[in-house]
Design a protein around this motif. Structure first.
Motif, PDB file in Angstrom:
ATOM      1  N   PRO A 111     145.422 -75.809  71.720  1.00 13.11           N
ATOM      2  CA  PRO A 111     146.860 -75.529  71.887  1.00 13.11           C
ATOM      3  C   PRO A 111     147.261 -74.121  71.440  1.00 13.11           C
ATOM      4  CG  PRO A 111     146.570 -77.713  70.986  1.00 13.11           C
ATOM      5  CD  PRO A 111     145.225 -77.061  70.976  1.00 13.11           C
ATOM      6  N   SER A 112     146.642 -73.633  70.365  1.00 16.50           N
ATOM      7  CA  SER A 112     146.940 -72.263  69.930  1.00 16.50           C
ATOM      8  C   SER A 112     146.450 -71.248  70.949  1.00 16.50           C
ATOM      9  CB  SER A 112     146.297 -71.990  68.574  1.00 16.50           C
ATOM     10  OG  SER A 112     146.799 -72.872  67.613  1.00 16.50           O
ATOM     11  N   MET A 113     145.276 -71.538  71.555  1.00 16.71           N
ATOM     12  CA  MET A 113     144.759 -70.661  72.596  1.00 16.71           C
ATOM     13  C   MET A 113     145.675 -70.664  73.817  1.00 16.71           C
ATOM     14  SD  MET A 113     140.942 -70.672  74.287  1.00 16.71           S
ATOM     15  CE  MET A 113     140.241 -71.176  72.744  1.00 16.71           C
ATOM     16  N   PRO A 121     146.622 -65.896  83.905  1.00 16.64           N
ATOM     17  CA  PRO A 121     147.039 -66.633  85.112  1.00 16.64           C
ATOM     18  C   PRO A 121     147.414 -68.078  84.773  1.00 16.64           C
ATOM     19  CG  PRO A 121     144.890 -65.596  85.424  1.00 16.64           C
ATOM     20  CD  PRO A 121     145.281 -65.374  84.011  1.00 16.64           C
ATOM     21  N   GLN A 122     148.333 -68.626  85.542  1.00 15.78           N
ATOM     22  CA  GLN A 122     148.863 -69.957  85.248  1.00 15.78           C
ATOM     23  C   GLN A 122     147.791 -71.028  85.337  1.00 15.78           C
ATOM     24  OE1 GLN A 122     151.870 -70.409  84.048  1.00 15.78           O
ATOM     25  NE2 GLN A 122     151.436 -72.577  83.765  1.00 15.78           N
ATOM     26  N   TRP A 123     146.825 -70.911  86.243  1.00 16.58           N
ATOM     27  CA  TRP A 123     145.784 -71.933  86.361  1.00 16.58           C
ATOM     28  C   TRP A 123     144.932 -71.992  85.096  1.00 16.58           C
ATOM     29  CZ3 TRP A 123     140.730 -70.577  85.886  1.00 16.58           C
ATOM     30  CH2 TRP A 123     140.406 -69.233  86.058  1.00 16.58           C
ATOM     31  N   LEU A 124     144.679 -70.839  84.466  1.00 13.56           N
ATOM     32  CA  LEU A 124     143.895 -70.810  83.233  1.00 13.56           C
ATOM     33  C   LEU A 124     144.678 -71.416  82.072  1.00 13.56           C
ATOM     34  CD1 LEU A 124     141.299 -69.900  81.825  1.00 13.56           C
ATOM     35  CD2 LEU A 124     142.398 -67.700  81.416  1.00 13.56           C
ATOM     36  N   VAL A 125     145.960 -71.102  82.014  1.00 10.78           N
ATOM     37  CA  VAL A 125     146.814 -71.669  80.972  1.00 10.78           C
ATOM     38  C   VAL A 125     146.878 -73.189  81.109  1.00 10.78           C
ATOM     39  CG1 VAL A 125     149.176 -71.756  80.081  1.00 10.78           C
ATOM     40  CG2 VAL A 125     148.167 -69.563  80.710  1.00 10.78           C
ATOM     41  N   ASP A 126     147.043 -73.681  82.343  1.00 14.61           N
ATOM     42  CA  ASP A 126     147.096 -75.129  82.580  1.00 14.61           C
ATOM     43  C   ASP A 126     145.792 -75.801  82.207  1.00 14.61           C
ATOM     44  OD1 ASP A 126     149.691 -74.981  83.431  1.00 14.61           O
ATOM     45  OD2 ASP A 126     149.173 -74.948  85.565  1.00 14.61           O
ATOM     46  N   LEU A 127     144.664 -75.173  82.547  1.00 12.84           N
ATOM     47  CA  LEU A 127     143.353 -75.755  82.231  1.00 12.84           C
ATOM     48  C   LEU A 127     143.144 -75.881  80.727  1.00 12.84           C
ATOM     49  CD1 LEU A 127     140.533 -76.674  83.241  1.00 12.84           C
ATOM     50  CD2 LEU A 127     139.831 -74.292  82.935  1.00 12.84           C
ATOM     51  N   VAL A 128     143.418 -74.815  79.994  1.00 13.67           N
ATOM     52  CA  VAL A 128     143.242 -74.843  78.540  1.00 13.67           C
ATOM     53  C   VAL A 128     144.233 -75.809  77.900  1.00 13.67           C
ATOM     54  CG1 VAL A 128     143.328 -73.448  76.436  1.00 13.67           C
ATOM     55  CG2 VAL A 128     142.250 -72.535  78.467  1.00 13.67           C
ATOM     56  N   ALA A 129     145.443 -75.864  78.420  1.00 17.02           N
ATOM     57  CA  ALA A 129     146.451 -76.773  77.865  1.00 17.02           C
ATOM     58  C   ALA A 129     146.051 -78.228  78.088  1.00 17.02           C
ATOM     59  CB  ALA A 129     147.812 -76.508  78.498  1.00 17.02           C
ATOM     60  N   VAL A 174     154.027 -82.323  68.887  1.00 18.00           N
ATOM     61  CA  VAL A 174     155.391 -82.439  69.400  1.00 18.00           C
ATOM     62  C   VAL A 174     156.063 -81.073  69.369  1.00 18.00           C
ATOM     63  CG1 VAL A 174     157.661 -83.400  68.903  1.00 18.00           C
ATOM     64  CG2 VAL A 174     155.661 -84.872  68.891  1.00 18.00           C
ATOM     65  N   GLY A 175     155.825 -80.309  68.324  1.00 15.94           N
ATOM     66  CA  GLY A 175     156.364 -78.956  68.273  1.00 15.94           C
ATOM     67  C   GLY A 175     155.728 -78.045  69.299  1.00 15.94           C
ATOM     68  N   LEU A 176     154.418 -78.201  69.523  1.00 19.64           N
ATOM     69  CA  LEU A 176     153.739 -77.390  70.524  1.00 19.64           C
ATOM     70  C   LEU A 176     154.117 -77.800  71.937  1.00 19.64           C
ATOM     71  CD1 LEU A 176     150.091 -76.958  69.236  1.00 19.64           C
ATOM     72  CD2 LEU A 176     151.849 -75.224  69.431  1.00 19.64           C
ATOM     73  N   ALA A 177     154.467 -79.067  72.128  1.00 14.17           N
ATOM     74  CA  ALA A 177     154.775 -79.559  73.474  1.00 14.17           C
ATOM     75  C   ALA A 177     155.977 -78.830  74.064  1.00 14.17           C
ATOM     76  CB  ALA A 177     155.031 -81.062  73.436  1.00 14.17           C
ATOM     77  N   ARG A 178     156.875 -78.368  73.226  1.00 12.37           N
ATOM     78  CA  ARG A 178     158.025 -77.625  73.734  1.00 12.37           C
ATOM     79  C   ARG A 178     157.618 -76.262  74.285  1.00 12.37           C
ATOM     80  NH1 ARG A 178     160.361 -79.188  68.486  1.00 12.37           N
ATOM     81  NH2 ARG A 178     161.264 -81.240  68.833  1.00 12.37           N
ATOM     82  N   LEU A 179     156.533 -75.718  73.750  1.00 11.14           N
ATOM     83  CA  LEU A 179     156.076 -74.399  74.189  1.00 11.14           C
ATOM     84  C   LEU A 179     155.022 -74.476  75.280  1.00 11.14           C
ATOM     85  CD1 LEU A 179     155.710 -72.830  70.642  1.00 11.14           C
ATOM     86  CD2 LEU A 179     157.586 -72.496  72.244  1.00 11.14           C
ATOM     87  N   MET A 180     154.467 -75.662  75.509  1.00 13.62           N
ATOM     88  CA  MET A 180     153.404 -75.841  76.488  1.00 13.62           C
ATOM     89  C   MET A 180     153.962 -75.812  77.899  1.00 13.62           C
ATOM     90  SD  MET A 180     150.449 -76.148  75.250  1.00 13.62           S
ATOM     91  CE  MET A 180     149.633 -76.446  73.722  1.00 13.62           C
ATOM     92  N   PRO A 181     153.087 -75.552  78.863  1.00 18.14           N
ATOM     93  CA  PRO A 181     153.525 -75.625  80.261  1.00 18.14           C
ATOM     94  C   PRO A 181     153.960 -77.047  80.596  1.00 18.14           C
ATOM     95  CG  PRO A 181     151.346 -74.597  80.083  1.00 18.14           C
ATOM     96  CD  PRO A 181     151.715 -75.094  78.733  1.00 18.14           C
ATOM     97  N   PRO A 182     154.913 -77.207  81.493  1.00 18.96           N
ATOM     98  CA  PRO A 182     155.416 -78.551  81.803  1.00 18.96           C
ATOM     99  C   PRO A 182     154.404 -79.431  82.516  1.00 18.96           C
ATOM    100  CG  PRO A 182     156.450 -76.899  83.204  1.00 18.96           C
ATOM    101  CD  PRO A 182     155.634 -76.166  82.196  1.00 18.96           C
ATOM    102  N   THR A 183     153.259 -78.875  82.932  1.00 19.50           N
ATOM    103  CA  THR A 183     152.267 -79.681  83.649  1.00 19.50           C
ATOM    104  C   THR A 183     151.505 -80.606  82.723  1.00 19.50           C
ATOM    105  OG1 THR A 183     150.650 -77.900  83.420  1.00 19.50           O
ATOM    106  CG2 THR A 183     151.967 -77.953  85.443  1.00 19.50           C
TER     107      THR A 183
END
Length: 181
Positions: free
Chosen positions: A93-95, A106-114, A126-135
Motif C-alpha cells: 500500500p505504501s508503494m 501509469p494507472q495500470w501499474l498503480v492498480d496492479l500494485v494496489a 481503512v485510512g489508506l483506502a481513501r487514498l487508493m485507486p477506486p478499482t
C-alpha cells in the motif's frame, strides 16, 4: 516417524496456533456490538470487521507456517514471517501511494500494485483506502488475502517433506582449535 501426510501436519499446526487468535477475535465481538447498539456501526460493519480480523489471523498463521517450513532456525523464521506480513500489509500500500502521488506511474501499474496489497478493511487499511485507486474493493482485498494464505499453506506443505529431517549436529567453534591452526 509418523503416518501423517505433510498436509495433515501443516493443517494441525495451523489449527493449533490459530485457536488462541480465533478466541481473541470472538472475545472482541461483544465490544464491537456495543458500538452497534449505540449507533456507530451497522451489523454488516461488525461482521465485516470480524471477518477481516479472522482473515488477517488466517493470513498471518499461513505466513508463519510458510516461514517455519522454509527456515530451520526459530529466530530466522520469525523474522521472515514478520517481513512477509509487513511487505504485504504496509509495503505494497505504501508503494501504491508512492507510485500514485510521487512518481506519477501509469494507472495500470498503480492498480496492479494496489490489488496485491492485503486487507484494506483493517484499521490501517481503512485510512489508506481513501487514498487508493477506486478499482480496489474491500471484497477483492479479503479474497486476495485468503487466496494468498492458501497459497502459502500449499507452499509449506510442498516444502515440508524435504525439511523435516534434522541436520547433522554442527561442530562447535572452539577458540583453542582456532589458535592452534
Amino acid at each position: 516417524l509418523t503416518n501423517l501426510s505433510p498436509f495433515e501436519i501443516v493443517l494441525g499446526k495451523l489449527v493449533a496456533h490459530a485457536v488462541v487468535g480465533f478466541y481473541t477475535v470472538l472475545c472482541a465481538l461483544p465490544l464491537l456490538s456495543i458500538s452497534m447498539i449505540f449507533g456507530g456501526m451497522r451489523l454488516t460493519d461488525v461482521f465485516m470487521y470480524v471477518g477481516s480480523a479472522l482473515n488477517v489471523l488466517f493470513f498471518s498463521a499461513a505466513v508463519g507456517l510458510f516461514a517455519s517450513s522454509f527456515c530451520r532456525d526459530k529466530k530466522r523464521a520469525s523474522t521472515l514471517g514478520t517481513l512477509i506480513v509487513m511487505f504485504f500489509w504496509l509495503g505494497l500500500p505504501s508503494m501504491t501511494l508512492l507510485l500514485t502521488h510521487v512518481l506519477k506511474a501509469p494507472q495500470w501499474l498503480v492498480d496492479l500494485v494496489a490489488r496485491l496489497g492485503v486487507n484494506l478493511s483493517s484499521s490501517f487499511g481503512v485510512g489508506l483506502a481513501r487514498l487508493m485507486p477506486p478499482t480496489v474493493s474491500t471484497g477483492w482485498s479479503l479474497a486476495w488475502t485468503h487466496i494468498l494464505g492458501w497459497a502459502l499453506l500449499g507452499l509449506a506443505v510442498w516444502m515440508l517433506p524435504g525439511r523435516w529431517q534434522d541436520d547433522p549436529p554442527r561442530k562447535k567453534f572452539a577458540l583453542r582449535e582456532a589458535w592452534n591452526v
